[in-house]
Design an enzyme around this catalytic site. Structure first.
Site, mmCIF file in Angstrom:
data_model
loop_
_atom_site.group_PDB
_atom_site.id
_atom_site.type_symbol
_atom_site.label_atom_id
_atom_site.label_comp_id
_atom_site.label_asym_id
_atom_site.label_seq_id
_atom_site.Cartn_x
_atom_site.Cartn_y
_atom_site.Cartn_z
ATOM 1 N N ARG A 25 33.902 53.129 43.503
ATOM 2 C CA ARG A 25 34.653 51.975 44.002
ATOM 3 C C ARG A 25 34.826 52.029 45.526
ATOM 4 O O ARG A 25 35.907 51.738 46.048
ATOM 5 C CB ARG A 25 36.014 51.991 43.348
ATOM 6 C CG ARG A 25 36.577 50.739 42.751
ATOM 7 C CD ARG A 25 35.690 49.676 42.359
ATOM 8 N NE ARG A 25 35.699 49.434 40.932
ATOM 9 C CZ ARG A 25 36.763 49.044 40.241
ATOM 10 N NH1 ARG A 25 37.897 48.810 40.825
ATOM 11 N NH2 ARG A 25 36.667 48.853 38.971
ATOM 12 N N ARG A 29 38.752 46.368 47.700
ATOM 13 C CA ARG A 29 39.840 45.657 48.378
ATOM 14 C C ARG A 29 40.536 46.467 49.456
ATOM 15 O O ARG A 29 41.238 45.907 50.295
ATOM 16 C CB ARG A 29 40.865 45.195 47.337
ATOM 17 C CG ARG A 29 40.417 43.952 46.596
ATOM 18 C CD ARG A 29 41.273 43.697 45.372
ATOM 19 N NE ARG A 29 40.993 44.700 44.355
ATOM 20 C CZ ARG A 29 41.561 44.744 43.155
ATOM 21 N NH1 ARG A 29 42.467 43.847 42.832
ATOM 22 N NH2 ARG A 29 41.243 45.673 42.289
ATOM 23 N N ARG A 38 34.968 38.496 50.278
ATOM 24 C CA ARG A 38 35.392 38.135 48.923
ATOM 25 C C ARG A 38 36.259 36.866 48.891
ATOM 26 O O ARG A 38 36.382 36.213 47.845
ATOM 27 C CB ARG A 38 36.167 39.344 48.370
ATOM 28 C CG ARG A 38 36.841 39.225 47.063
ATOM 29 C CD ARG A 38 35.861 39.178 45.903
ATOM 30 N NE ARG A 38 36.436 38.389 44.840
ATOM 31 C CZ ARG A 38 37.349 38.831 43.988
ATOM 32 N NH1 ARG A 38 37.737 40.083 44.030
ATOM 33 N NH2 ARG A 38 37.861 38.032 43.079
ATOM 34 N N ASP A 74 29.752 44.978 38.215
ATOM 35 C CA ASP A 74 30.719 45.549 37.289
ATOM 36 C C ASP A 74 29.989 45.919 36.007
ATOM 37 O O ASP A 74 28.942 45.337 35.695
ATOM 38 C CB ASP A 74 31.848 44.550 36.978
ATOM 39 C CG ASP A 74 32.988 45.233 36.222
ATOM 40 O OD1 ASP A 74 33.797 45.919 36.872
ATOM 41 O OD2 ASP A 74 33.032 45.128 34.993
HETATM 42 O O1 CP3 Z 1 31.825 51.845 42.233
HETATM 43 C C1 CP3 Z 1 31.598 50.710 42.701
HETATM 44 O O2 CP3 Z 1 32.079 50.311 43.772
HETATM 45 C C2 CP3 Z 1 30.596 49.814 42.001
HETATM 46 C C3 CP3 Z 1 31.147 48.638 41.386
HETATM 47 C C4 CP3 Z 1 32.011 48.798 40.144
HETATM 48 C C5 CP3 Z 1 33.085 47.921 39.849
HETATM 49 N N1 CP3 Z 1 33.577 48.255 38.629
HETATM 50 C C6 CP3 Z 1 33.552 46.833 40.723
HETATM 51 C C7 CP3 Z 1 34.809 46.134 40.403
HETATM 52 C C8 CP3 Z 1 31.899 49.695 39.087
HETATM 53 C C9 CP3 Z 1 30.954 50.855 38.912
HETATM 54 C C10 CP3 Z 1 32.891 49.331 38.127
HETATM 55 C C11 CP3 Z 1 33.046 50.053 36.873
HETATM 56 C C12 CP3 Z 1 34.052 49.626 35.907
HETATM 57 N N2 CP3 Z 1 34.576 48.389 35.695
HETATM 58 C C13 CP3 Z 1 34.613 50.508 34.947
HETATM 59 C C14 CP3 Z 1 34.262 51.970 34.768
HETATM 60 C C15 CP3 Z 1 34.797 52.831 35.853
HETATM 61 C C16 CP3 Z 1 36.282 52.772 36.038
HETATM 62 O O3 CP3 Z 1 36.687 52.276 37.098
HETATM 63 O O4 CP3 Z 1 37.009 53.192 35.160
HETATM 64 C C17 CP3 Z 1 35.522 49.769 34.173
HETATM 65 C C18 CP3 Z 1 36.367 50.296 33.038
HETATM 66 C C19 CP3 Z 1 35.477 48.420 34.657
HETATM 67 C C20 CP3 Z 1 36.230 47.260 34.150
HETATM 68 C C21 CP3 Z 1 37.038 46.623 35.215
HETATM 69 N N3 CP3 Z 1 36.525 45.813 36.198
HETATM 70 C C22 CP3 Z 1 38.440 46.673 35.406
HETATM 71 C C23 CP3 Z 1 39.402 47.464 34.533
HETATM 72 C C24 CP3 Z 1 38.741 45.886 36.523
HETATM 73 C C25 CP3 Z 1 40.096 45.493 37.082
HETATM 74 C C26 CP3 Z 1 40.956 46.549 37.600
HETATM 75 C C27 CP3 Z 1 40.482 47.099 38.921
HETATM 76 O O5 CP3 Z 1 40.227 48.311 38.960
HETATM 77 O O6 CP3 Z 1 40.395 46.353 39.910
HETATM 78 C C28 CP3 Z 1 37.522 45.385 37.029
HETATM 79 C C29 CP3 Z 1 37.339 44.516 38.212
HETATM 80 C C30 CP3 Z 1 36.510 45.110 39.314
HETATM 81 N N4 CP3 Z 1 35.324 45.785 39.173
HETATM 82 C C31 CP3 Z 1 36.784 45.006 40.706
HETATM 83 C C32 CP3 Z 1 35.729 45.635 41.383
HETATM 84 C C33 CP3 Z 1 35.539 45.761 42.869
HETATM 85 C C34 CP3 Z 1 37.992 44.313 41.303
HETATM 86 C C35 CP3 Z 1 37.740 42.870 41.468
HETATM 87 C C36 CP3 Z 1 38.540 42.306 42.622
HETATM 88 O O7 CP3 Z 1 38.230 42.652 43.780
HETATM 89 O O8 CP3 Z 1 39.412 41.507 42.332
#
Ligand code: CP3
Length: 343
Positions: A25, A29, A38, A74
Site C-alpha cells: 500500500r 492516501r 484521486r 485492488d
Molecule cells: O499495495 C498496493 O499499493 C497495491 C494496491 C492494493 C490495494 N489493495 C489498493 C487499495 C492492494 C495490493 C490491495 C490489496 C487488498 N485489498 C487486500 C489484501 C491486502 C490487505 O490490505 O489486507 C484486501 C483485503 C483488499 C480489500 C480492500 N480494498 C479493503 C479492505 C479496502 C478498504 C480499506 C482500506 O484499506 O482502505 C480496499 C480499498 C483500497 N484498495 C484502497 C486502496 C488504495 C483505498 C481506496 C481509497 O483510496 O479510497
C-alpha cells in the site's frame, strides 16, 4: 547491484549486498500527491484509468524512495470481471453475497485479458517506464480464501462468521467457490507475468483466522495449486498472510519463493524456520512509521538481523501503509534499508 537484481536475488535466496525495500500500500492516501490524482474519481474508476493508475504506481519511487513498484489496483478488480456486482465503501461490498452452489455456478469464467484488459495495459506501461530505471515491477492477486471471505460475507468483518459457517455447514459450496477462484487466480497471475510483472504477490490476508488444521484443509491446497501453476521461472511468488504466526509451516509447505509475515510473531524464529527453503518478507508494524527516524533505523536494523536466518530477506511492512502514515516515516524506513549496506 541494480534494484531489479537485488530484489529478484533476495526472493530466490541468492547473495545480495543488503535487503531490498518496498511497502505494501505504498501508493495511497498518505501521499498528498496521490490524493490530488484521486480527487473526484471513484476507486474502481481509478483502477480502470490507465494513465492515473500508472502515475500513482510510480509516485513512491521518488517521493519515499521505494525500490519496487506494485501496480495500482485492488484484489477485487478481477472478481468484478467474473460478473460480481461490487462497490468500494471504502472496503469491498458485494451486492448479492455468494451463499449457494447456484450462485457459485453463475460466476463467469472469463479470460482476464478480456474481462479486465486495463490491468495488463497498466503493467505494460509500467514495465516500459521501470526498465529505464532498473526497478522491478510487481503484480499481485488476492488468494482464494481471502476473496471468498468478502464474497460470502458480503463485506469486511472482524471474524467472517458467515464464511466460517459455510465452512462447517456447506463445505461443498465453499470448496467449489475456492476452486473457481483458484483457477481465476492462476490465469490472472500468469497473464500479469506475460504483461511484464517480474514477481507476484498473493495476498491471503484473512487465512490467519483459521486454526492450523483448517488452514491445511482449506487454504494450503489452493496455495499449492497456485504455486505449481504460476510461471515461477519468470516471476518469483510471494505469499502474504496477516497474523499467520501459527501457520508459518503451512505457508512454507505451499512452496512459494518468499513468505511475507506481519509483526505479531517472532521474525527471527520464522526466518530460522524458513532457513534455506524460502525467503522472508517483512515485518515492521506500519504504525512504527510514526516513530522518530532514529527509532525506525533501530527497528530496521533489528528486522534485518533477524531476517539473516533465512536464505533471503525483502524488507517491508507487516501490512499496508495506513492513510495517516507520515511520508517522512516512510522515507526513513527506505533510507534505513540503504544504510544497512554500509553498516
Ligand atoms: O499495495 C498496493 O499499493 C497495491 C494496491 C492494493 C490495494 N489493495 C489498493 C487499495 C492492494 C495490493 C490491495 C490489496 C487488498 N485489498 C487486500 C489484501 C491486502 C490487505 O490490505 O489486507 C484486501 C483485503 C483488499 C480489500 C480492500 N480494498 C479493503 C479492505 C479496502 C478498504 C480499506 C482500506 O484499506 O482502505 C480496499 C480499498 C483500497 N484498495 C484502497 C486502496 C488504495 C483505498 C481506496 C481509497 O483510496 O479510497
Amino acid at each position: 547491484m541494480n534494484r531489479t537484481d537485488r530484489f529478484l536475488r533476495a526472493c530466490r535466496g541468492e547473495p545480495v549486498d543488503r535487503p531490498p525495500v518496498w511497502l505494501m500500500r505504498q501508493a495511497g492516501r498518505y501521499l498528498p500527491e496521490y490524493r490530488r490524482v484521486r480527487e473526484g474519481v471513484a476507486f474502481l474508476e481509478m483502477c480502470r484509468d490507465v494513465d492515473r493508475a500508472v502515475e500513482v504506481s510510480l509516485q513512491p519511487l521518488e517521493l519515499v524512495g521505494s525500490e519496487a513498484v506494485i501496480f495500482f489496483s485492488d484484489i477485487f478488480v478481477p472478481v468484478a470481471g467474473m460478473g460480481v456486482d461490487l462497490d468500494f465503501r471504502p472496503g469491498p461490498v458485494v451486492a448479492d453475497p455468494i451463499r449457494s452452489l447456484d450462485a457459485v455456478e453463475k460466476l463467469s469464467d472469463p479470460d482476464p485479458r478480456e474481462s479486465v484488459p486495463f490491468v495488463f495495459e497498466i503493467l505494460r506501461n509500467l514495465r516500459a517506464e521501470l526498465e529505464k530505471h532498473e526497478v522491478p515491477l510487481l503484480g499481485f492477486a488476492g488468494a482464494p480464501f481471502t476473496l471468498a471471505c468478502y464474497l460470502v460475507e458480503g463485506h469486511g468483518s472482524r471474524h467472517f462468521s458467515v464464511l466460517k459457517r459455510m465452512m462447517y455447514r456447506e463445505p461443498a459450496v465453499l470448496r467449489e467457490l475456492l476452486g473457481r477462484l483458484t483457477d481465476m487466480t492462476v490465469a490472472y497471475l500468469n497473464a500479469q507475468i506475460e504483461a511484464g510483472a517480474q514477481a507476484v504477490q498473493l495476498f491471503d490476508t484473512w487465512a490467519g483466522l483459521l486454526t492450523p488444521e483448517d488452514y491445511r484443509a482449506w487454504v494450503l491446497p489452493c496455495h499449492q495449486r497456485i504455486a505449481a501453476a504460476v510461471d515461477r521461472e519468470r516471476a518469483p511468488l510471494i505469499l502474504y498472510v496477516q497474523a499467520g504466526g501459527h501457520v508459518v509451516d503451512g505457508m512454507i509447505e505451499a512452496g512459494p519463493d518468499v513468505i511475507s509475515l506481519d509483526w505479531r510473531l517472532d521474525f527471527a524464529e520464522a526466518a530460522r524456520r524458513a532457513g534455506s527453503r524460502v525467503s522472508v518478507q517483512g515485518n515492521l508494524d506500519p504504525t512504527a512509521l510514526h516513530a522518530s527516524r532514529e527509532e525506525i533505523f533501530r527497528r530496521v536494523r533489528g528486522i534485518a538481523e533477524a531476517g539473516k536466518a533465512a536464505r533471503g530477506h525483502v524488507l517491508n511492512l507487516g501490512h499496508g501503509c495506513h492513510p495517516d502514515t507520515p511520508a517522512d516515516g516512510v522515507r526513513a524506513f527506505t533510507d534505513a534499508a540503504r544504510a544497512l549496506a554500509t553498516g
